[in-house]
Design an enzyme around this catalytic site. Structure first.
Site, PDB file in Angstrom:
ATOM      1  N   ASP A 144       0.822  -1.218   0.000  1.00  0.00           N
ATOM      2  CA  ASP A 144       0.000   0.000   0.000  1.00  0.00           C
ATOM      3  C   ASP A 144       0.851   1.261   0.000  1.00  0.00           C
ATOM      4  O   ASP A 144       0.432   2.309  -0.488  1.00  0.00           O
ATOM      5  CB  ASP A 144      -0.891   0.026   1.253  1.00  0.00           C
ATOM      6  CG  ASP A 144      -2.290  -0.483   0.980  1.00  0.00           C
ATOM      7  OD1 ASP A 144      -2.489  -1.149  -0.046  1.00  0.00           O
ATOM      8  OD2 ASP A 144      -3.184  -0.221   1.802  1.00  0.00           O
ATOM      9  N   ARG A 166     -23.641   6.884   4.517  1.00  0.00           N
ATOM     10  CA  ARG A 166     -24.992   6.925   3.944  1.00  0.00           C
ATOM     11  C   ARG A 166     -25.988   7.552   4.907  1.00  0.00           C
ATOM     12  O   ARG A 166     -26.935   8.213   4.487  1.00  0.00           O
ATOM     13  CB  ARG A 166     -25.434   5.505   3.549  1.00  0.00           C
ATOM     14  CG  ARG A 166     -24.699   4.972   2.330  1.00  0.00           C
ATOM     15  CD  ARG A 166     -24.974   3.505   2.083  1.00  0.00           C
ATOM     16  NE  ARG A 166     -24.425   2.671   3.158  1.00  0.00           N
ATOM     17  CZ  ARG A 166     -24.363   1.344   3.102  1.00  0.00           C
ATOM     18  NH1 ARG A 166     -24.811   0.708   2.030  1.00  0.00           N
ATOM     19  NH2 ARG A 166     -23.852   0.648   4.108  1.00  0.00           N
ATOM     20  N   ASP A 189     -21.301   5.113   9.136  1.00  0.00           N
ATOM     21  CA  ASP A 189     -21.773   4.934   7.762  1.00  0.00           C
ATOM     22  C   ASP A 189     -22.101   6.282   7.130  1.00  0.00           C
ATOM     23  O   ASP A 189     -23.002   6.990   7.589  1.00  0.00           O
ATOM     24  CB  ASP A 189     -23.014   4.037   7.761  1.00  0.00           C
ATOM     25  CG  ASP A 189     -23.366   3.523   6.371  1.00  0.00           C
ATOM     26  OD1 ASP A 189     -23.068   4.228   5.384  1.00  0.00           O
ATOM     27  OD2 ASP A 189     -23.949   2.430   6.278  1.00  0.00           O
ATOM     28  N   GLY A 246     -11.853   4.158   5.442  1.00  0.00           N
ATOM     29  CA  GLY A 246     -10.568   4.847   5.489  1.00  0.00           C
ATOM     30  C   GLY A 246     -10.512   5.751   4.273  1.00  0.00           C
ATOM     31  O   GLY A 246     -11.051   5.402   3.219  1.00  0.00           O
ATOM     32  N   GLY A 251     -13.427   5.947   1.577  1.00  0.00           N
ATOM     33  CA  GLY A 251     -14.176   4.814   2.100  1.00  0.00           C
ATOM     34  C   GLY A 251     -14.208   4.953   3.604  1.00  0.00           C
ATOM     35  O   GLY A 251     -14.123   6.071   4.126  1.00  0.00           O
TER      36      GLY A 251
END
Length: 399
Positions: free
Chosen positions: A147, A284, A282, A211, A209
């Site tokens: 990464d 959303r 979240d 992260g 995301g």
């Protein structure tokens, strides 16, 4: 018959796996084993479009998961088609600037870098060891994909902290950056879209995301990124605080009496969107309730404001060079139209204009430009595909 690549991403309590054709990108198998060392350890997968799930048994972990995959999910034909194994490794330190075939020396290097990623690298080492056991015929065809590798082109002034220089020289305390595989992939993909050679593309990539991180890329190489010594630095994230005044840590310890472990738990697992909403990590929730719930608005505004500041800063960092594109990717970046709109609206000073219709349409795996025709700079949604990069790197080195 062309050979496929098995991709393993081992966490401390989970194992993500996939089998890809590195040439076509076709996914033959994908799945997740989770809840390791608990009573409800389980595995779920998707094979040739069909879903399956099973209990692994109480206390099961990486070994049991890989054995289950080999004995119960893979057909003899699919197993024989695996030509190499690619391992996602979170931290390669300064030593690894590109993917590499795993040897005893590489294993030692990953172990050494575990000091910087104590939750991740030890789990990766378990995955490597178990892969050697499950696929002994492929022992010399295991590849580590880091990464941190893509960010190793950052200049010294970008990766050094203003701390005593000895902390860097003697202990490796510096900024490393993460999500490099994703930033690399989408920078190459957007280069195709805008008609620029990957080695000449100038782009700001936003991997959003649970992260989240941003990278400034000049001439195809990373020159700065928002995550630092660990994945805690930078943006507001699902449960991570991102940037904060370090003296808050002293206050939490000295005045509030919190232990180092409690402080770490707070900053890593109880902050970010979860901390600001006091409900959920979240995104959303914040998006769906932005207009009606104060907690959702508070979290969403904080997330987008921080992100816009980084994008604006990286526009400055690119200096006299042009900017070909701003890219949004990752689960939030690809699906949260409100995040993209609010973020880019902070950048109107730069002449950036969002096309609301295009922005709304770009979600659920759909890529596309989201800025208006008269926008001074272009912004795109590009779905990431870290598994494909791992598969291609592995194929290049081991097939």
């Amino acid at each position: 018959m062309s050979k496929n690549i098995l991709i393993l991403n081992c966490g401390s309590s989970s194992l993500k796996f996939a089998i890809l054709d590195p040439a076509s990108g076709d996914e033959k198998l994908s799945g997740l084993a989770e809840n390791f060392n608990l009573v409800d350890a389980r595995i779920k997968w998707k094979l040739n479009g069909e879903k399956g799930a099973a209990d692994l048994g109480a206390g099961a972990a990486h070994s049991e998961a890989l054995n289950y995959i080999v004995k119960n999910i893979l057909s003899a034909e699919l197993k024989d088609s695996i030509g190499a194994i690619g391992h996602r490794i979170v931290h390669g330190g300064e030593k690894y600037t590109s993917s590499i075939v795993i040897t005893d020396e590489v294993v030692a290097g990953i172990k050494e870098a575990a000091a910087f990623a104590p939750l991740h690298n030890p789990a990766h080492l378990i995955g490597i060891e178990e892969a050697f056991k499950a696929f002994p015929e492929l022992k010399e065809k295991n590849v580590a994909v880091f990464d941190t590798a893509f960010h190793q082109t950052m200049p010294e002034h970008a990766y050094l902290y203003a701390l005593p220089y000895s902390l860097y020289k003697e202990h490796g305390v510096r900024r490393y950056g993460f999500h490099g595989t994703s930033h690399y992939y989408v920078s190459r993909e957007v280069a195709k879209v805008v008609g620029v050679e990957p080695s000449k593309v100038n782009v700001i990539t936003c991997h959003l995301g649970n992260g989240a991180s941003v990278a400034a890329i000049r001439n195809g190489k990373c020159i700065d990124t928002s995550m630092g010594f660990t994945p805690l630095e930078g943006l507001v994230m699902g449960t991570r605080s991102g940037d904060l005044d370090p003296a808050i840590i002293f206050f939490m310890h000295n005045t509030l009496g919190m232990s180092v472990k409690e402080i770490e738990e707070t900053l890593v697992k109880k902050s970010g969107l979860l901390g600001l909403t006091e409900v959920t990590s979240d995104c959303r929730y914040a998006e769906d309730n932005y207009a009606t719930h104060a907690d959702a608005k508070r979290a969403m505004d904080g997330f987008c404001y921080r992100l816009a500041k980084y994008i604006g800063a990286y526009m400055a960092v690119l200096g006299d060079d042009h900017l070909d594109a701003i890219v949004f990717t990752g689960g939030i970046g690809e699906n949260a139209g409100l995040v993209r709109e609010l973020t880019l609206n902070y950048l109107k000073l730069f002449g950036i204009k969002v096309d609301s219709e295009k922005n709304t349409a770009a979600r659920f795996g759909k890529s596309g430009e989201i800025t208006a025709a008269d926008s001074a700079f272009r912004a795109f949604v590009i779905p990431t595909n870290e598994e494909l990069v791992i598969a291609q790197d592995t194929a290049c080195l081991a097939l």
